[in-house]
Write a protein that holds these residues in place. Structure first.
Motif, short mmCIF file in Angstrom:
data_model
loop_
_atom_site.label_atom_id
_atom_site.label_comp_id
_atom_site.label_asym_id
_atom_site.label_seq_id
_atom_site.Cartn_x
_atom_site.Cartn_y
_atom_site.Cartn_z
N TYR A 111 -9.31 48.52 6.95
CA TYR A 111 -8.34 49.45 7.52
C TYR A 111 -8.07 49.22 9.00
N CYS A 112 -9.09 48.83 9.73
CA CYS A 112 -8.95 48.74 11.19
C CYS A 112 -8.82 47.31 11.70
N GLN A 113 -8.74 46.36 10.83
CA GLN A 113 -8.73 44.96 11.26
C GLN A 113 -7.51 44.65 12.12
N GLY A 114 -7.77 44.20 13.34
CA GLY A 114 -6.70 43.72 14.22
C GLY A 114 -5.96 44.78 15.01
N ALA A 115 -5.85 45.99 14.51
CA ALA A 115 -5.03 46.99 15.20
C ALA A 115 -5.75 48.33 15.32
N CYS A 116 -7.03 48.27 15.50
CA CYS A 116 -7.83 49.50 15.52
C CYS A 116 -7.76 50.18 16.88
N GLY A 117 -7.52 51.46 16.88
CA GLY A 117 -7.51 52.24 18.10
C GLY A 117 -8.76 53.08 18.27
N HIS A 118 -9.71 52.95 17.34
CA HIS A 118 -10.95 53.72 17.44
C HIS A 118 -11.85 53.10 18.51
N ALA A 119 -12.14 53.84 19.54
CA ALA A 119 -12.96 53.33 20.64
C ALA A 119 -14.32 52.86 20.13
N TRP A 120 -14.89 53.55 19.16
CA TRP A 120 -16.21 53.20 18.67
C TRP A 120 -16.21 51.92 17.85
N HIS A 121 -15.04 51.42 17.45
CA HIS A 121 -14.96 50.14 16.74
C HIS A 121 -14.75 48.99 17.70
N ASN A 122 -14.63 49.27 18.96
CA ASN A 122 -14.36 48.23 19.95
C ASN A 122 -15.38 48.26 21.08
N LEU A 123 -16.64 48.35 20.72
CA LEU A 123 -17.70 48.40 21.73
C LEU A 123 -17.87 47.02 22.36
N PRO A 124 -18.06 46.98 23.67
CA PRO A 124 -18.33 45.68 24.31
C PRO A 124 -19.75 45.24 23.96
N ALA A 125 -19.96 43.96 23.92
CA ALA A 125 -21.30 43.45 23.68
C ALA A 125 -22.20 43.98 24.79
N ALA A 126 -23.34 44.50 24.41
CA ALA A 126 -24.25 45.08 25.39
C ALA A 126 -25.63 44.46 25.22
N THR A 127 -26.43 44.60 26.21
CA THR A 127 -27.79 44.13 26.08
C THR A 127 -28.57 45.14 25.28
N GLU A 128 -29.52 44.66 24.51
CA GLU A 128 -30.36 45.51 23.67
C GLU A 128 -31.10 46.51 24.55
N GLN A 129 -31.12 47.75 24.10
CA GLN A 129 -31.86 48.79 24.80
C GLN A 129 -32.90 49.35 23.85
N PRO A 130 -34.02 49.81 24.35
CA PRO A 130 -35.05 50.38 23.46
C PRO A 130 -34.58 51.67 22.84
N ILE A 182 -22.94 49.88 6.73
CA ILE A 182 -22.27 49.17 5.64
C ILE A 182 -20.86 49.71 5.42
N ALA A 183 -20.72 51.02 5.33
CA ALA A 183 -19.40 51.62 5.10
C ALA A 183 -18.47 51.39 6.29
N ASP A 184 -18.99 51.53 7.50
CA ASP A 184 -18.15 51.37 8.69
C ASP A 184 -17.72 49.91 8.86
N THR A 185 -18.60 48.98 8.54
CA THR A 185 -18.22 47.56 8.60
C THR A 185 -17.07 47.29 7.64
N ARG A 186 -17.15 47.84 6.45
CA ARG A 186 -16.06 47.68 5.48
C ARG A 186 -14.76 48.23 6.05
N ARG A 187 -14.82 49.39 6.66
CA ARG A 187 -13.61 50.00 7.23
C ARG A 187 -13.07 49.18 8.39
N ARG A 188 -13.96 48.65 9.25
CA ARG A 188 -13.50 47.82 10.37
C ARG A 188 -12.84 46.55 9.86
N GLU A 189 -13.34 46.01 8.75
CA GLU A 189 -12.81 44.75 8.22
C GLU A 189 -11.55 44.94 7.37
#
Length: 143
Positions: A124-143, A115-122
């Motif tokens: 502080y980081c919207q559009g110009a984020c350099g945080h690698a963890w905010h730019n994860l590629p879509a991946a297939t679900e893993q167990p 919840i908190a990280d989504t708020r920050r991505r939307e």
């Protein structure tokens, strides 16, 4: 992926970061993440709880985030980890909880972080984020 009982700390931290951020971004379900967490040795679970609590602290969680995260986590609001995260300011020390509380703590911490990280991505980081963890590629679900 690092072995579950590997002594390779940096690789394990990267794996934890990946799993937690995939959950936060909807690329992995909370239940799948909880399954991953449940397969870890108790000492690794403590490490994960410390790490995720650090992520939540960096995301500047609020008591309102805590309440919303507990509702999302599937953990009863009266469970110790739920009460701890809803305090103002939130109380940490989840790794010190009894082993029987670790899974609940993981579910609560990851849900609140999401919840908190989504708020920050939307905001502080919207559009110009350099945080690698905010730019994860879509991946297939893993167990």
């Amino acid at each position: 992926m690092a072995e579950l009982n590997s002594d390779n700390g940096p690789a394990f931290r990267r794996e934890t970061e990946q799993v937690v951020n995939e959950i936060a971004q909807g690329l992995r379900t909370l239940d799948a993440g909880a399954g991953w967490f449940s397969r870890l040795a108790p000492t690794r679970q403590q490490q994960v709880l410390q790490e995720v609590a650090g992520y939540a602290l960096q995301a500047h969680i609020t008591a309102a985030d805590g309440r919303a995260g507990v509702a999302r986590s599937g953990v009863k609001p009266t469970a110790t980890p739920a009460v701890m995260i809803c305090m103002d300011p939130p109380r940490y020390g989840f790794a010190g909880l009894p082993t029987a509380e670790h899974l609940k703590a993981f579910r609560v911490l990851v849900s609140v972080f999401a919840i908190a990280d989504t708020r920050r991505r939307e905001t502080y980081c919207q559009g110009a984020c350099g945080h690698a963890w905010h730019n994860l590629p879509a991946a297939t679900e893993q167990p």
